[in-house]
Scaffold this active site. Structure first.
Site, PDB file in Angstrom:
ATOM      1  N   GLY A  89       0.444  -1.291  -0.218  1.00  0.00           N
ATOM      2  CA  GLY A  89      -0.073   0.025   0.125  1.00  0.00           C
ATOM      3  C   GLY A  89       0.678   1.528   0.371  1.00  0.00           C
ATOM      4  O   GLY A  89      -0.170   2.373  -0.203  1.00  0.00           O
ATOM      5  N   GLY A  90       2.225   1.020  -0.105  1.00  0.00           N
ATOM      6  CA  GLY A  90       2.883   2.193  -0.500  1.00  0.00           C
ATOM      7  C   GLY A  90       2.521   3.144  -1.533  1.00  0.00           C
ATOM      8  O   GLY A  90       3.610   4.230  -1.329  1.00  0.00           O
ATOM      9  N   ASN A  96       8.810   2.532   0.794  1.00  0.00           N
ATOM     10  CA  ASN A  96       9.040   3.368   0.537  1.00  0.00           C
ATOM     11  C   ASN A  96       7.693   4.658   0.841  1.00  0.00           C
ATOM     12  O   ASN A  96       6.829   4.156   1.313  1.00  0.00           O
ATOM     13  CB  ASN A  96       8.281   3.517  -1.059  1.00  0.00           C
ATOM     14  CG  ASN A  96       7.394   3.306  -2.018  1.00  0.00           C
ATOM     15  OD1 ASN A  96       7.919   1.798  -1.911  1.00  0.00           O
ATOM     16  ND2 ASN A  96       6.484   4.598  -1.844  1.00  0.00           N
ATOM     17  N   ASP A 127      11.557   6.190  -4.772  1.00  0.00           N
ATOM     18  CA  ASP A 127      11.305   4.092  -4.588  1.00  0.00           C
ATOM     19  C   ASP A 127      12.920   3.776  -4.397  1.00  0.00           C
ATOM     20  O   ASP A 127      12.286   2.509  -5.114  1.00  0.00           O
ATOM     21  CB  ASP A 127      10.579   4.353  -5.834  1.00  0.00           C
ATOM     22  CG  ASP A 127       9.319   2.618  -5.377  1.00  0.00           C
ATOM     23  OD1 ASP A 127       8.743   2.183  -4.175  1.00  0.00           O
ATOM     24  OD2 ASP A 127       8.755   2.080  -5.970  1.00  0.00           O
TER      25      ASP A 127
END
Lengths: 565, 193
Positions: free
Chosen positions: A205-206, A293, A336
């Site tokens: 879910g980052g 991230n 990222d």
């Protein structure tokens, strides 16, 4: 951890829900340890020395991916051949790590199917399909990386953010628990880890502005025991200007501080997914994992501060979920280039040459980081395993070129280690990309990258398999591959490493030299971590060949087990 | 607004009325769905080229679009009004209803080879299929785009680029990095897939 580029995430008892499952069948026992129809804690604790089973996604709690049987070895691996091939119902990305208990293998596929197979013959024992809810907000493909086994249960975490317990013998659902709200961008692709009656789970879910966590659930009931938020309410940190290797990250600290003072702490939507399993140190009862991230991935303007504990290795207490220590690789990441590949616990040499309990993590940056387990501090980082150029140029509207590309280096792929050689084995990508920033407000659970990553179509892409001496940080050998590598690697006591490539090659290399000793064309991308196991005295190596959504490797649906006669 | 006729506007008004007091019960959903068919088509083939096919579209995607029209993240003269009074269970029921229907054949021509190569090259750099999956079928909240109407595809991608369609900043940011010619190739390729 994103990754589309080439690219570019019911509490209580529920009735049985095995759509089209086969009848439960008697499974022949074949083991040297006690009663193995139940996976005891003792068995799990000893999994690193278990030459029969493969009990944990990464082999054992230390996550060494070192299999201690040497029946298949450098002398006979040229005779390796398929023992059986099992076709799953789902032809899509396969990232599963096969788990083997007492001659029974558990594998998963995309879209959360679970199969129990006879590990000797490939015969199907049962098949469970999760009925997914309407909303699954996953990044990077409908993947699942496998199950955890414990007691008489098999645990699966799903794309729609549920944790499900199945009866290991029949595949019947015992309970199902909501882990988080999928409409907000939470999803699960990792295999759970079970320790001392606790099922541990991180979250994806980052890429969606979640607030990441590791949660512990009661293995018997599915009840939530504790939550560790990977994003603390005060996420500003120390305003670091250099990364773990000392390179300047070009942060505008004054502007960030002003934004922080004005808008407050961004912790509620700051990301920090945990994609892969924690390692476990029984001596201190602590777990070690890496946090991914910050959200949005490329736009730092809306999230001033170091964004703790994103892009970090973190250690917490198993019983309470309380913070123990952390080390941040990249503060305020806008590329990222986060931390995804699972941690490994081995003894390492510290700077003075003394042997200390260590932690390894292979980063998307292309370095293997070596930590002191006691306080998470960094002892050394390896030579870069892939080209690094233009680090850390800030993303721009039109795109800034920087290497590595946003998939790494080392993506989620677990590394393997051979502690007898002091060696870590990692698979890498080389995918030149441009990094684009584009400001956007939090889109309530929709993908939130704050820009885009783009592969540069005119530049060559490739991958490699790299052996690193973790006591010196030096690269021991390196083998270039035709395509960027995602999947995993296994080392064995037979002096071998096994890994696969997106072009369908599955291969065995000499772990001391990198010499290629055997290979097989699987017909679809081999982008899953291999496992090994032994049934009735015969050793097998097994891997999934289903390709990969993230790097668009050719899809398939085969689980292939190999042996020598 | 691309449906210019008075008839369409009238239909939209009727739709709003029909949905004003909706429930999620099966027969009520049939009734509500009949309203949708006035534009999205009796057999799933939309009555106007600027209207997307929703039969066989992925359930999570349909639900989120209705939610987005309702809360205003996505705006359209017809749809915003229709979704304005809809409750969550109705949106979910409609999404389940339409996703269970077969995908219609919109009779869009296959793209010529050079256009297909152009579009595939874009896919290779942007990784479209990492999300839209093999054969562009999507899953859950990611839409099927293969076989969608060419005019709708062109228009919605143009709206992502202009910021008019603001319910997915990622798709907007990604498509902004391409040229008009690229978008045209993508629309032709996807529609004819």
């Amino acid at each position: 951890m994103v990754k589309f580029a080439t690219r570019a995430l019911v509490a209580g008892a529920v009735a049985l829900a095995i759509a089209g499952a086969a009848q439960a069948q008697e499974v022949k026992s074949a083991t040297k340890y006690g009663n193995m129809n139940t996976v005891t804690q003792d068995l799990m604790n000893r999994s690193a020395d278990d030459g029969n089973n493969f009990l944990h996604t990464n082999g054992n709690y230390q996550q060494t991916r070192f299999y201690p049987n040497k029946q298949i070895n450098t002398a006979n691996v040229s005779k390796l051949h398929p023992a059986w091939v099992f076709q799953t119902e789902v032809k899509d990305s396969l990232e599963t790590s096969p788990i083997v208990v007492n001659g029974v293998m558990y594998v998963t596929t995309s879209f959360d199917h679970v199969y129990a197979l006879n590990a000797r013959t490939g015969e199907e024992l049962w098949h469970y399909k999760q009925k997914l809810g309407p909303v699954s907000t996953y990044c990077c493909g409908p993947n699942n990386r496998g199950v955890a086994v414990y007691g008489d249960m098999v645990y699966l975490a799903t794309l729609d953010a549920k944790l499900v317990a199945l009866n290991a013998k029949t595949g019947a659902q015992v309970w199902s628990t909501d882990v988080a709200d999928p409409e907000l961008g939470y999803s699960e692709t990792m295999a759970p880890t079970v320790i001392n009656g606790k099922v541990l789970l991180g979250t994806n879910g980052g890429e969606y502005g979640i607030r990441g966590f590791v949660k512990a659930f009661d293995a018997k009931s599915g009840k939530l025991l504790w939550t560790f938020n990977t994003i603390p309410e005060n996420s500003q940190g120390v305003w670091a200007t250099t990364d773990a290797t000392g390179r300047d990250m070009h942060r505008d600290i004054a502007a960030e501080k002003a934004a922080y003072a004005k808008n407050g702490d961004p912790y509620k939507t700051l990301g920090g997914g945990v994609w892969q399993n924690p390692s476990y140190d029984p001596a201190t009862n602590r777990i070690f994992f890496v946090v991914g991230n910050p959200s949005p991935d490329l736009d730092g303007a809306v999230r001033p501060g170091d964004n703790l504990y994103t892009d970090s290795m973190v250690s917490i207490d198993l019983d309470t979920g309380k913070y123990s220590c952390h080390f941040q690789y990249i503060a305020h990441d806008v590329w990222d280039l986060d931390a995804v590949s699972p941690t490994v616990l081995v003894d390492v040499k510290d700077a003075s040459g003394a042997t200390v309990p260590g932690v390894l993590h292979a980063g998307k940056t292309g370095h293997i980081y070596v930590h002191n387990r006691k306080d998470c501090s960094l002892i050394r980082f390896s030579e870069a395993m892939v080209p690094q150029e233009n680090m850390w140029v800030l993303p721009t509207k039109d795109g800034a070129r920087m290497l590595p590309g946003a998939n790494g280096g080392v993506e989620w792929s677990p590394i393997a280690t051979d502690p007898s050689q002091g060696m870590a084995y990692a698979i890498n990508l080389h995918q030149p990309m441009t990094y684009h920033v584009e400001n956007a407000a939090y889109p309530s659970g929709k993908l939130w990258l704050g820009g885009a990553f783009k592969v540069i179509p005119t530049e060559e892409q490739w991958g490699n398999i790299t052996a690193v001496n973790y006591n010196s940080g030096k690269i021991a050998w390196q083998v270039k591959t035709e395509q960027p590598m995602i999947g995993g690697i296994l080392a064995t006591a037979g002096g071998l490493v096994f890994t696969g490539e997106p072009n369908g090659t599955f291969e065995a290399l000499d772990s001391a030299t990198g010499a290629k000793l055997w290979s097989f064309q699987a017909g679809a991308g081999v982008n899953a971590p291999p496992s090994s196991y032994t049934v009735e005295g015969k050793q097998y190596v097994v891997v999934g060949a289903g390709g990969n959504a993230q790097i668009d490797a050719k899809r398939g649906n085969a689980i292939i087990s190999f042996t020598v006669d | 607004m691309r449906i210019k006729s008075l008839i369409a506007a009238t239909l939209a008004m009727a739709a709003v009325a029909a949905i004003a007091a909706p429930a999620a019960r099966a027969d009520d959903i049939e009734e509500t769905a009949a309203v949708c068919s006035a534009c999205h088509g009796e057999a799933g083939v939309p009555v106007d080229k600027s209207i997307p096919a929703i039969w066989g579209q992925n359930e999570g995607y349909l639900y989120l679009q209705l939610r987005d029209f309702k809360v205003g993240n996505r705006k359209n003269v017809n749809m915003s009004e229709i979704a304005a009074g809809m409750e969550k269970p109705v949106m979910k029921a409609l999404a389940a209803y339409f996703s269970a229907k077969p995908w219609p054949n919109l009779q869009e021509p296959s793209a010529p080879h050079d256009v297909a190569v152009h579009a595939e090259n874009i896919n290779n750099s942007a990784g479209c299929k990492g999300c839209h999956l093999e054969n562009w079928q999507g899953d859950s909240v990611t839409p099927r785009v293969g076989g969608q109407g060419i005019q709708y595809l062109r228009e919605t991608m143009a709206q992502f680029r202009s910021g008019e369609r603001a319910n997915n900043p990622w798709m907007a940011a990604l498509l902004k990095t391409y040229t008009d010619a690229d978008i045209d190739a993508l629309a032709r390729y996807l529609a004819g897939y």
